[in-house]
Enzyme design. Sequence first.
Site, PDB file in Angstrom:
ATOM      1  CE  LYS A  80     -22.064  62.114 -74.813  1.00 39.90           C
ATOM      2  NZ  LYS A  80     -22.565  61.071 -74.866  1.00 39.90           N
ATOM      3  CB  SER A 155     -25.347  61.519 -77.520  1.00 41.14           C
ATOM      4  OG  SER A 155     -24.776  60.729 -76.438  1.00 41.14           O
ATOM      5  CB  SER A 179     -24.403  57.645 -76.761  1.00 38.67           C
ATOM      6  OG  SER A 179     -25.686  58.097 -77.084  1.00 38.67           O
TER       7      SER A 179
END
Length: 465
Positions: A80, A155, A179
């Site tokens: 990420k 996210s 997330s």
Amino acid sequence: MSALHDLSATELVAAYARRELSPVEVAQAVLAHIDHWEPHLGATWAMDPDGALAMARASEARWRRGEPAGSVDGVPTMLKENIATQGVPVPLGTAAIELVPAAADAPPAARLREAGAVFLGKTTMPDYGMLSSGLSSFHRLARNPWDLRLNPGGSSSGAGAGAAAGYGPLHLGTDIGGSVRLPASWCGIFTLKPSLGRIPIYPPYAGRVAGPMTRSVEDAALMMGVLSQPDDRDATRLPHDPTIAWTDLDRLDLKGLRLGLQLDAGWGMRVDPEVRDAVVAAARRFEAEGAIVEPLAPFMTREMADGMDRFWRMRSWLDISALPMARQQKVLPYIRQWVASGARLSAAEVFHGHSQMAAMRDAAVASTQRFDFVLSPTAPNVAFPAEWASPINDPERPFEHIAFTLPYNMSEQPAASINGGFTAAGLPIGLQIAGHRHDDLGVLRLARAWEQLRGPQRAWPQPPG
């Protein structure tokens, strides 16, 4: 043999050891697969094919010498984009951030690099990680590979989509309210939100963890053996325990195991009937194997949720209002609208809001204490329209979908999401498995047990055309 991009990390490492596959050919195959998918999916940023192939060649040389650097040597890996890697900017999903190359690897990236992982690039996220959506003011809109009209969640948006689409077997996300688990639920993959401090991270703050996102429990466990290594930069880290056998997953006796079943979180969105039915069916499968399943009543309240919302509005408003006006205007409008009320909150309201995070912790720990593990939906819903910022797309009610995931961030307990089934329309449904703090291995073992009871997954989605 399966296509190279569909092989698991454990399969790849075994094939490297037998000299049946080369990390270079695997990296090339995965990069080619990403090229086919990515125009439709929008899950990546800062792809680095040249750097990946250089890492793969170095791995190939180590395997030829019989000296792999670690348990994931040569395995294609995506991180990420808020997990810093040296020399790569960290935009945090927003066009408001100035792009400055990171000075050093963050702890999870450093551990993976030391273990020989092949970094293909980064995966996308929404502005500041404050949405459960693939919508971003900086990145392209990320979509769900099961249905490109739908959202992968967030996210850790690109990580969820990329893992389901076969962008390499190992992905790493972060989680402060759901997330990693929400995109895992909506993309049909596995993830573990570990106990706070189990995976060192920097910068650390309340509830924030990094977690593996993979297609299987076995691959996530392989990552945990790497990611849980110590790093002094994280002041919240747990003491490193070298005795944890992360890949020893098949040693859980289901007979007599006490499982709580929570179908009502106490606030938030109503649970979809198909989601509820899938979670109940999973509980009944465990019960048939000898587990004792009992209902768990709601332990969170609307006051807790609203208090946390006020605290995060103020925190985010302080961050965004400190930017020059031109950069403030680049933040996603939904986020700007959400934080605007932070300017009007009193100190007493913010303090009370902050105190609700401790209230969540106390309620979660007390309510789950009598169970070995708790089963629940990961999310009350399945994937929603790709262009939406949240399942109800309302900045005044931004957290209605995180009622099952949020408390375990605040209580610091491990919680996994694993595919629990599919809707009639073919969309994945997430089953959340939560355990006592520090029992990350136990959660992995129960998830592995479900993986075996559930049987093989349906075929993973393929790129259009």
